[in-house]
Design a protein around this motif. Structure first.
Motif, short mmCIF file in Angstrom:
data_model
loop_
_atom_site.label_atom_id
_atom_site.label_comp_id
_atom_site.label_asym_id
_atom_site.label_seq_id
_atom_site.Cartn_x
_atom_site.Cartn_y
_atom_site.Cartn_z
N LEU A 175 0.83 -1.21 0.00
CA LEU A 175 0.00 0.00 0.00
C LEU A 175 0.86 1.26 0.00
O LEU A 175 0.53 2.26 -0.63
N ILE A 176 1.97 1.19 0.72
CA ILE A 176 2.89 2.32 0.73
C ILE A 176 3.49 2.52 -0.66
O ILE A 176 3.66 3.65 -1.13
N GLY A 177 3.80 1.40 -1.33
CA GLY A 177 4.29 1.50 -2.69
C GLY A 177 3.29 2.14 -3.64
O GLY A 177 3.65 2.99 -4.47
N LEU A 178 2.02 1.77 -3.51
CA LEU A 178 0.98 2.37 -4.34
C LEU A 178 0.82 3.86 -4.03
O LEU A 178 0.59 4.67 -4.94
N PHE A 179 0.94 4.21 -2.75
CA PHE A 179 0.82 5.62 -2.36
C PHE A 179 1.93 6.45 -2.99
O PHE A 179 1.68 7.52 -3.56
N VAL A 180 3.17 5.98 -2.90
CA VAL A 180 4.29 6.73 -3.48
C VAL A 180 4.22 6.72 -5.00
O VAL A 180 4.61 7.69 -5.65
N TYR A 181 3.69 5.64 -5.58
CA TYR A 181 3.50 5.61 -7.04
C TYR A 181 2.57 6.74 -7.47
O TYR A 181 2.84 7.45 -8.45
N THR A 182 1.47 6.91 -6.74
CA THR A 182 0.52 7.98 -7.06
C THR A 182 1.11 9.35 -6.76
O THR A 182 0.86 10.32 -7.49
N LEU A 183 1.90 9.44 -5.70
CA LEU A 183 2.43 10.72 -5.26
C LEU A 183 3.60 11.19 -6.12
O LEU A 183 3.73 12.39 -6.39
N MET A 184 4.47 10.26 -6.58
CA MET A 184 5.70 10.66 -7.23
C MET A 184 5.87 10.10 -8.64
O MET A 184 6.23 10.83 -9.56
N VAL A 185 5.62 8.79 -8.79
CA VAL A 185 5.94 8.16 -10.07
C VAL A 185 5.05 8.68 -11.20
O VAL A 185 5.54 9.06 -12.28
N ARG A 186 3.74 8.74 -10.97
CA ARG A 186 2.84 9.21 -12.02
C ARG A 186 3.08 10.68 -12.37
O ARG A 186 3.17 11.03 -13.57
N GLY A 218 14.77 6.03 -8.46
CA GLY A 218 15.33 5.65 -7.17
C GLY A 218 14.88 6.58 -6.06
O GLY A 218 14.82 6.17 -4.90
N TRP A 219 14.53 7.83 -6.42
CA TRP A 219 14.04 8.76 -5.41
C TRP A 219 12.70 8.29 -4.85
O TRP A 219 12.47 8.34 -3.63
N ALA A 220 11.83 7.84 -5.73
CA ALA A 220 10.54 7.30 -5.27
C ALA A 220 10.73 6.07 -4.42
O ALA A 220 10.06 5.88 -3.40
N GLY A 221 11.68 5.21 -4.82
CA GLY A 221 11.96 4.02 -4.01
C GLY A 221 12.49 4.39 -2.64
O GLY A 221 12.10 3.78 -1.63
N GLY A 222 13.36 5.39 -2.57
CA GLY A 222 13.89 5.82 -1.28
C GLY A 222 12.82 6.41 -0.39
O GLY A 222 12.81 6.17 0.83
N VAL A 223 11.89 7.17 -0.97
CA VAL A 223 10.80 7.74 -0.17
C VAL A 223 9.90 6.65 0.37
O VAL A 223 9.46 6.69 1.53
N ALA A 224 9.61 5.64 -0.45
CA ALA A 224 8.78 4.52 0.02
C ALA A 224 9.44 3.80 1.18
O ALA A 224 8.79 3.46 2.18
N LEU A 225 10.74 3.57 1.07
CA LEU A 225 11.45 2.91 2.17
C LEU A 225 11.50 3.80 3.41
O LEU A 225 11.44 3.30 4.54
N ALA A 226 11.60 5.10 3.22
CA ALA A 226 11.60 6.02 4.36
C ALA A 226 10.27 5.98 5.10
O ALA A 226 10.24 6.03 6.34
N ILE A 227 9.16 5.89 4.37
CA ILE A 227 7.85 5.82 5.02
C ILE A 227 7.74 4.55 5.85
O ILE A 227 7.12 4.55 6.93
N ILE A 228 8.33 3.46 5.38
CA ILE A 228 8.29 2.20 6.13
C ILE A 228 9.17 2.27 7.37
O ILE A 228 8.82 1.74 8.43
N ALA A 229 10.32 2.93 7.26
CA ALA A 229 11.27 2.97 8.37
C ALA A 229 10.88 3.97 9.44
O ALA A 229 11.21 3.77 10.62
#
Length: 297
Positions: A135-146, A153-164
């Motif tokens: 769900l966090i991945g989908l959120f960052v996809y909507t927020l940054m990737v689209r 890699g920035w979107a991937g780092g943000v997703a990992l930051a939200i989890i951590a």
């Protein structure tokens, strides 16, 4: 009384002798079940680790750490690009999550405490802590990737930051709450403002536990796959320095290569899984050693 019996154990033995036989039987049965469950869990975990070691060691070659992942049907190759991509995105995630998590945990432990806002933040943090990573991945996809029109890699780092972040928040708050109030009172008695007392007293007293929380968060995000599928995806070559486009990483590489029909890819997937497991195990050991060293002091 036997020679091995001590005065301290005699009352306990006498009390146990007065327990009804039915309860003693139930106690023994529960002990047997608990032991069997422990042995079963250890056997399953040991089998998984043994299989991982046996299959993964076969792929440990010098090329594994120096060459990028091969294309479909190609021979040779390594996972150097995936290792580097994982390190970069994990570093981005922990660099973002650490100050946010530490400051939020500090607010909850030092300023908010019993306020309604602090209670709301704790509630939301608990939800985020248990939220599925996909769900966090989908959120960052909507927020940054689209909006950006590309995986990165920035979107991937943000997703990992939200989890951590929730892991660090919870650990920081718990560690700061363990600091005796007398230390804060001593700092306030010297005329130091609350911010100075927090920086110079409470943070220093709880720094071992706070560092442990950061290490645990790092171990938590090191093997995440689902959020990276929607944010960084993957790449079989070296990624761009600006981290735009697909960025190779170990978790997604393992997922894709393990399902492939190519023996070479499956062997690389085993080797990558072994590296991630070893890295997480090392981080967990370091966290325990740091925490134990802090308690001994």
């Amino acid at each position: 009384m036997t020679a091995s019996s001590t005065p301290a154990t005699v009352p306990a033995m006498q009390a146990w002798g007065r327990v009804r036989s039915g309860r003693r039987s139930a106690d023994r049965a529960l002990k047997v079940l608990a032991t069997a469950a422990t042995v079963l869990g250890a056997v399953v975990l040991g089998s998984i680790l043994l299989m991982l070691i046996v299959e993964g060691v076969r792929g440990l070659t010098p090329a594994l750490f120096t060459e990028p992942t091969p294309g479909p049907g190609s021979e040779g190759g390594g996972i150097a690009n995936a290792i580097l991509g994982s390190l970069v995105m994990t570093a981005i995630g922990i660099v973002i999550a650490t100050p946010v998590g530490v400051m939020a945990g500090t607010y909850l432990a030092e300023y908010g405490r019993t306020s309604k806002l602090a209670a709301l933040i704790r509630f939301l943090n608990d939800i985020l802590l248990s939220a599925p990573s996909i769900l966090i991945g989908l959120f960052v996809y909507t927020l940054m990737v689209r909006p950006m029109g590309s995986y990165s890699g920035w979107a991937g780092g943000v997703a990992l930051a939200i989890i951590a972040t929730p892991v660090i928040v919870r650990t920081t708050e718990d560690m700061l709450r363990l600091v005796p109030g007398a230390l804060r009172e001593a700092g306030a008695a010297l005329g130091a403002p609350a911010s100075v007392v927090i920086r110079q007293v409470t943070w220093r007293a709880a720094q071992t536990g706070m560092v442990t929380g950061v290490l645990l968060a790092l171990a938590r995000i090191a093997g995440e796959t689902a959020p990276l599928l929607f944010t960084a995806l993957n790449n079989n070559s070296w990624f761009s320095p600006n981290l735009m486009g697909g960025v190779p990483n170990l978790p997604v590489m393992i997922y894709q290569f393990a399902l492939s029909p190519y023996d070479n890819w499956r062997q690389l997937a085993w080797a990558g899984a072994l590296l991630i497991t070893a890295a997480i195990l090392a981080l967990s050991i370091v966290a325990r050693v740091v925490l134990r060293g802090g308690k001994s002091r």
